[in-house]
Scaffold this active site. Structure first.
Site, short mmCIF file in Angstrom:
data_model
loop_
_atom_site.label_atom_id
_atom_site.label_comp_id
_atom_site.label_asym_id
_atom_site.label_seq_id
_atom_site.Cartn_x
_atom_site.Cartn_y
_atom_site.Cartn_z
N ASP A 34 -5.62 2.47 10.43
CA ASP A 34 -7.04 2.33 11.10
C ASP A 34 -7.17 1.92 12.44
O ASP A 34 -7.27 2.79 13.25
CB ASP A 34 -7.69 1.24 10.07
CG ASP A 34 -9.28 0.98 10.19
OD1 ASP A 34 -9.77 1.62 10.91
OD2 ASP A 34 -9.66 -0.21 9.61
N ARG A 85 -5.21 -0.32 -6.51
CA ARG A 85 -4.11 0.15 -5.86
C ARG A 85 -3.55 1.52 -6.92
O ARG A 85 -2.97 2.39 -6.47
CB ARG A 85 -2.93 -0.62 -5.76
CG ARG A 85 -3.14 -1.63 -4.93
CD ARG A 85 -2.14 -2.57 -4.48
NE ARG A 85 -2.15 -3.52 -3.78
CZ ARG A 85 -2.26 -3.73 -2.33
NH1 ARG A 85 -2.19 -2.75 -1.66
NH2 ARG A 85 -2.29 -4.93 -2.00
N ASP A 92 -6.16 -1.30 -1.78
CA ASP A 92 -6.56 -2.08 -2.66
C ASP A 92 -7.94 -2.61 -2.05
O ASP A 92 -8.29 -2.58 -0.87
CB ASP A 92 -5.80 -3.22 -2.79
CG ASP A 92 -5.60 -4.08 -1.44
OD1 ASP A 92 -5.35 -3.83 -0.62
OD2 ASP A 92 -6.23 -5.43 -1.63
N GLY A 100 0.70 -1.34 0.01
CA GLY A 100 0.04 -0.06 -0.05
C GLY A 100 0.75 1.19 -0.14
O GLY A 100 0.51 2.28 -0.40
N PHE A 142 -14.39 2.50 3.97
CA PHE A 142 -13.38 1.67 3.55
C PHE A 142 -13.08 2.32 1.96
O PHE A 142 -13.88 2.33 1.27
CB PHE A 142 -14.12 0.16 2.91
CG PHE A 142 -12.88 -0.93 2.58
CD1 PHE A 142 -11.88 -1.35 3.25
CD2 PHE A 142 -12.97 -1.06 1.26
CE1 PHE A 142 -11.01 -2.34 2.77
CE2 PHE A 142 -11.95 -1.84 0.63
CZ PHE A 142 -11.05 -2.32 1.31
N VAL A 143 -11.79 2.62 1.98
CA VAL A 143 -11.37 3.40 0.80
C VAL A 143 -10.60 2.52 -0.09
O VAL A 143 -9.76 1.59 0.43
CB VAL A 143 -10.69 4.57 1.35
CG1 VAL A 143 -11.87 5.60 1.89
CG2 VAL A 143 -9.75 4.60 2.25
N LYS A 148 -7.37 7.07 10.11
CA LYS A 148 -9.01 6.93 10.17
C LYS A 148 -8.98 6.49 11.72
O LYS A 148 -9.20 5.55 12.29
CB LYS A 148 -9.38 5.48 9.21
CG LYS A 148 -10.84 5.46 9.02
CD LYS A 148 -10.98 4.41 7.94
CE LYS A 148 -10.45 3.18 7.85
NZ LYS A 148 -11.15 2.28 6.95
N ASP A 187 0.14 3.89 3.94
CA ASP A 187 -0.98 4.52 3.26
C ASP A 187 -2.12 4.92 4.26
O ASP A 187 -2.74 6.01 3.89
CB ASP A 187 -1.69 3.55 2.46
CG ASP A 187 -1.85 1.94 2.86
OD1 ASP A 187 -1.56 1.86 4.11
OD2 ASP A 187 -2.40 1.13 2.28
P1 5GP Z 1 -4.58 -1.26 10.87
O1 5GP Z 1 -3.51 -2.41 11.40
O2 5GP Z 1 -4.38 0.27 11.16
O3 5GP Z 1 -5.97 -1.44 11.19
O4 5GP Z 1 -4.49 -1.45 9.42
C1 5GP Z 1 -3.62 -1.04 8.64
C2 5GP Z 1 -3.84 -1.94 7.16
O5 5GP Z 1 -5.11 -2.11 6.70
C3 5GP Z 1 -3.29 -0.61 5.95
O6 5GP Z 1 -2.19 -0.64 5.85
C4 5GP Z 1 -4.17 -1.17 4.84
O7 5GP Z 1 -3.88 -2.25 4.05
C5 5GP Z 1 -5.50 -1.89 5.58
N1 5GP Z 1 -6.71 -0.96 5.56
C6 5GP Z 1 -7.18 -0.04 6.74
N2 5GP Z 1 -8.24 0.60 6.15
C7 5GP Z 1 -8.44 0.26 5.01
C8 5GP Z 1 -9.45 0.80 3.91
O8 5GP Z 1 -10.31 1.65 4.29
N3 5GP Z 1 -9.06 0.42 2.76
C9 5GP Z 1 -8.15 -0.57 2.37
N4 5GP Z 1 -8.15 -0.75 1.14
N5 5GP Z 1 -7.27 -0.97 3.28
C10 5GP Z 1 -7.41 -0.66 4.61
#
Ligand code: 5GP
Length: 180
Positions: A103, A165, A159, A44, A152-153, A131, A100
């Protein structure tokens, strides 16, 4: 063609460019004389990190880790698996992790802990998107491009089932694309 699948644009290509220039300037000032190691989390990080580093007017190194957390779906599994490790010694180094999106924050906090455990002098996060509504760990990225709602983006590295991507902006997919 890809545009047909997009319901709305959340962060335009122009906005992304402005973010990269702004963050590049801030990082240039903050990391002057620190010879940072910028680590991208594949896949990403690719477009954002690629552009961001060209806006940083300092000596630096780059490295990559492949970490999986989502496994192709649209909800976080909470699992963090290191598919490919860095292969560069981080002892005493000032590290910037380029992401990228943050979340839940689980992926980044696991990697930050690992890098500190390996002896990094400092570890900070630069993320194109934040986010915060999705956060489940206490993590506040120091460098944020822009904050988005809990949606979800896709696009600009992000992706859905390994697709989208290569969109030049960040957007939300039409529901019919993932509700099958
Ligand atoms: P976290 O561990 O912070 O929940 O998630 C990080 C990873 O989850 C990001 O690097 C990404 O790969 C994926 N992710 C989190 N939110 C989104 C979203 O809204 N869209 C997409 N495509 N991937 C996300």
């Amino acid at each position: 063609m890809l545009e047909r699948d997009i319901e709305k644009v959340l962060v335009s290509a122009e906005e992304i460019k402005e973010i990269e220039i702004r963050l590049g300037k801030v990082l240039t000032a903050d990391y002057k004389d620190k010879f940072p190691l910028v680590i991208g989390l594949l896949k990403g990080c690719v477009p954002f990190m690629g552009e961001l580093i060209t806006k940083m007017d300092i000596q630096m190194q780059v490295g990559f880790m492949d970490v999986s957390s989502y496994h192709g779906g649209i909800a976080s599994s909470g699992d963090v698996k290191i598919e490919k490790d860095l292969g560069i010694a981080v002892g005493g180094r000032h590290i910037i992790i380029a992401e990228d999106i943050v979340d839940t924050g689980k992926t980044i906090s696991v990697i930050m802990d690992l890098l500190m455990y390996r002896g990094a002098a400092s570890v900070e996060v630069v993320t194109l998107l934040d986010k915060p509504a999705g956060r489940v760990v206490d993590l506040h990225p120091k460098y944020i491009g822009t904050t988005i709602p809990k949606e979800f983006v896709v696009g600009y590295g992000l992706d859905y089932e390994e697709k989208y991507r290569n969109l030049p902006y960040v957007g939300v997919l039409k529901p019919e694309i993932y509700i099958k």
